[in-house]
Scaffold this motif. Structure first.
Motif, mmCIF file in Angstrom:
data_model
loop_
_atom_site.group_PDB
_atom_site.id
_atom_site.type_symbol
_atom_site.label_atom_id
_atom_site.label_comp_id
_atom_site.label_asym_id
_atom_site.label_seq_id
_atom_site.Cartn_x
_atom_site.Cartn_y
_atom_site.Cartn_z
ATOM 1 N N ALA A 2 55.783 -77.963 -32.533
ATOM 2 C CA ALA A 2 56.944 -77.914 -31.630
ATOM 3 C C ALA A 2 56.548 -78.270 -30.202
ATOM 4 O O ALA A 2 57.261 -79.010 -29.512
ATOM 5 C CB ALA A 2 57.582 -76.526 -31.680
ATOM 6 N N HIS A 24 55.958 -82.059 -29.911
ATOM 7 C CA HIS A 24 57.246 -82.767 -29.858
ATOM 8 C C HIS A 24 57.932 -82.577 -28.512
ATOM 9 O O HIS A 24 58.484 -83.528 -27.954
ATOM 10 C CB HIS A 24 58.163 -82.307 -30.983
ATOM 11 C CG HIS A 24 57.837 -82.912 -32.306
ATOM 12 N ND1 HIS A 24 57.963 -84.258 -32.572
ATOM 13 C CD2 HIS A 24 57.385 -82.346 -33.460
ATOM 14 C CE1 HIS A 24 57.609 -84.502 -33.815
ATOM 15 N NE2 HIS A 24 57.247 -83.362 -34.378
ATOM 16 N N ALA A 25 57.895 -81.368 -27.971
ATOM 17 C CA ALA A 25 58.542 -81.104 -26.678
ATOM 18 C C ALA A 25 57.888 -81.901 -25.553
ATOM 19 O O ALA A 25 58.560 -82.277 -24.586
ATOM 20 C CB ALA A 25 58.496 -79.605 -26.367
ATOM 21 N N ARG A 26 56.595 -82.173 -25.677
ATOM 22 C CA ARG A 26 55.875 -82.946 -24.660
ATOM 23 C C ARG A 26 55.881 -84.439 -24.949
ATOM 24 O O ARG A 26 55.332 -85.227 -24.190
ATOM 25 C CB ARG A 26 54.427 -82.459 -24.563
ATOM 26 C CG ARG A 26 54.243 -81.078 -24.001
ATOM 27 C CD ARG A 26 52.771 -80.735 -23.738
ATOM 28 N NE ARG A 26 51.863 -81.238 -24.730
ATOM 29 C CZ ARG A 26 51.403 -80.575 -25.790
ATOM 30 N NH1 ARG A 26 51.787 -79.351 -26.001
ATOM 31 N NH2 ARG A 26 50.567 -81.133 -26.635
ATOM 32 N N TRP A 72 53.710 -72.659 -24.249
ATOM 33 C CA TRP A 72 55.162 -72.738 -24.427
ATOM 34 C C TRP A 72 55.903 -72.296 -23.174
ATOM 35 O O TRP A 72 56.930 -72.860 -22.810
ATOM 36 C CB TRP A 72 55.606 -71.929 -25.644
ATOM 37 C CG TRP A 72 57.005 -72.256 -26.027
ATOM 38 C CD1 TRP A 72 58.116 -71.482 -25.846
ATOM 39 C CD2 TRP A 72 57.465 -73.476 -26.615
ATOM 40 N NE1 TRP A 72 59.231 -72.133 -26.296
ATOM 41 C CE2 TRP A 72 58.855 -73.367 -26.777
ATOM 42 C CE3 TRP A 72 56.841 -74.659 -27.027
ATOM 43 C CZ2 TRP A 72 59.635 -74.378 -27.332
ATOM 44 C CZ3 TRP A 72 57.614 -75.663 -27.575
ATOM 45 C CH2 TRP A 72 58.990 -75.519 -27.719
ATOM 46 N N ILE A 80 56.040 -75.191 -20.949
ATOM 47 C CA ILE A 80 57.017 -76.169 -21.438
ATOM 48 C C ILE A 80 58.430 -75.711 -21.080
ATOM 49 O O ILE A 80 59.250 -76.504 -20.605
ATOM 50 C CB ILE A 80 56.848 -76.385 -22.958
ATOM 51 C CG1 ILE A 80 55.549 -77.141 -23.225
ATOM 52 C CG2 ILE A 80 58.046 -77.125 -23.549
ATOM 53 C CD1 ILE A 80 55.141 -77.201 -24.691
ATOM 54 N N ILE A 98 60.881 -78.069 -18.537
ATOM 55 C CA ILE A 98 61.919 -78.883 -19.162
ATOM 56 C C ILE A 98 63.062 -79.146 -18.169
ATOM 57 O O ILE A 98 63.479 -78.247 -17.450
ATOM 58 C CB ILE A 98 62.451 -78.221 -20.463
ATOM 59 C CG1 ILE A 98 63.310 -79.185 -21.259
ATOM 60 C CG2 ILE A 98 63.217 -76.942 -20.169
ATOM 61 C CD1 ILE A 98 62.570 -80.316 -21.880
ATOM 62 N N ALA A 153 66.427 -83.436 -30.039
ATOM 63 C CA ALA A 153 65.234 -82.765 -30.549
ATOM 64 C C ALA A 153 64.686 -83.582 -31.712
ATOM 65 O O ALA A 153 65.433 -84.198 -32.455
ATOM 66 C CB ALA A 153 65.575 -81.365 -31.017
ATOM 67 N N THR A 198 67.282 -80.517 -27.483
ATOM 68 C CA THR A 198 66.070 -79.786 -27.119
ATOM 69 C C THR A 198 66.385 -78.302 -26.961
ATOM 70 O O THR A 198 65.569 -77.455 -27.314
ATOM 71 C CB THR A 198 65.472 -80.365 -25.821
ATOM 72 O OG1 THR A 198 65.172 -81.742 -26.057
ATOM 73 C CG2 THR A 198 64.215 -79.657 -25.407
ATOM 74 N N GLN A 252 66.110 -76.859 -30.260
ATOM 75 C CA GLN A 252 64.703 -76.744 -30.636
ATOM 76 C C GLN A 252 64.083 -75.497 -30.012
ATOM 77 O O GLN A 252 63.384 -74.738 -30.677
ATOM 78 C CB GLN A 252 63.921 -77.978 -30.206
ATOM 79 C CG GLN A 252 62.445 -77.885 -30.537
ATOM 80 C CD GLN A 252 61.633 -79.020 -29.939
ATOM 81 O OE1 GLN A 252 62.116 -79.768 -29.109
ATOM 82 N NE2 GLN A 252 60.396 -79.125 -30.374
ATOM 83 N N PHE A 253 64.357 -75.268 -28.737
ATOM 84 C CA PHE A 253 63.775 -74.121 -28.053
ATOM 85 C C PHE A 253 64.328 -72.817 -28.621
ATOM 86 O O PHE A 253 63.595 -71.837 -28.771
ATOM 87 C CB PHE A 253 64.023 -74.220 -26.555
ATOM 88 C CG PHE A 253 63.154 -75.238 -25.874
ATOM 89 C CD1 PHE A 253 62.701 -76.381 -26.518
ATOM 90 C CD2 PHE A 253 62.785 -75.073 -24.560
ATOM 91 C CE1 PHE A 253 61.900 -77.315 -25.889
ATOM 92 C CE2 PHE A 253 61.985 -76.007 -23.913
ATOM 93 C CZ PHE A 253 61.539 -77.117 -24.579
#
Length: 173
Positions: free
Chosen positions: A82, A85-87, A117, A120, A124, A131, A143, A146-147
């Motif tokens: 996760a 992917h977020a980065r 996290w 992140i 954001i 996402a 996103t 996702q979070f």
């Protein structure tokens, strides 16, 4: 609007982490590999000493009961994925994610993932962008979704670890 959603996600994450930390602080080395049932998934050292998780690519029925060691590996795997992917980075392959092998290293890994996290979440700027994980693009999840999923998945895993810890303590009493 983004900052309101971001604050809700941050607060939800901090609450989830506090509940997880409650159980992490009380784990003992013996808790990690305790097998609560005959059908169990755990982590095991391979021929060169790397700790690998039991896994099946097909659906199992019944589903094996995981050990705390397996659950912490699972957290490390999905959370690393996760975060990547977020980065916008390439996520690690499941087989490349190894369990650290002892309590101190496992606790350090969990807390390092938490710190990563948290950064992140702070950084954001667009919670509306699509996402990529854990849904396919056609799911049209954001996103923010996702979070929120990370918070939910962490809460579920924390509850599982807590329940296993309590069961073992009651059995040992």
């Amino acid at each position: 609007m983004t900052s309101d959603i971001q604050n809700v996600l941050r607060n939800q994450f901090e609450l989830t982490w506090a509940l997880f930390e409650y159980h992490l602080e009380r784990l003992t080395p013996d808790d990690l590999l305790w097998e609560p049932a005959k059908l169990c998934w755990t982590v095991r050292p391979d021929s060169i000493g790397n700790w690998r998780a039991d896994w099946s690519d097909s659906a199992l029925d019944p589903i094996p009961v995981p050990t705390i060691g397996w659950l912490t590996w699972h957290i490390g795997w999905w959370w690393s994925t996760a975060a990547a992917h977020a980065r916008g980075a390439v996520p690690p392959d499941r087989t490349a994610v190894l369990w650290p092998g002892d309590l101190a290293k496992t606790l350090g890994w969990m807390r390092a993932l938490r710190d990563q996290w948290s950064h992140i979440l702070e950084d954001i700027t667009d919670l509306t962008r699509p996402a990529v994980f854990p849904w396919p693009p056609e799911a049209r999840r954001s996103t923010a979704d996702q979070f929120a999923w990370v918070n939910t998945e962490l809460m579920k895993n924390a509850a599982e670890i807590g329940q296993l810890r309590l069961l073992k303590a009651a059995r040992d009493a």
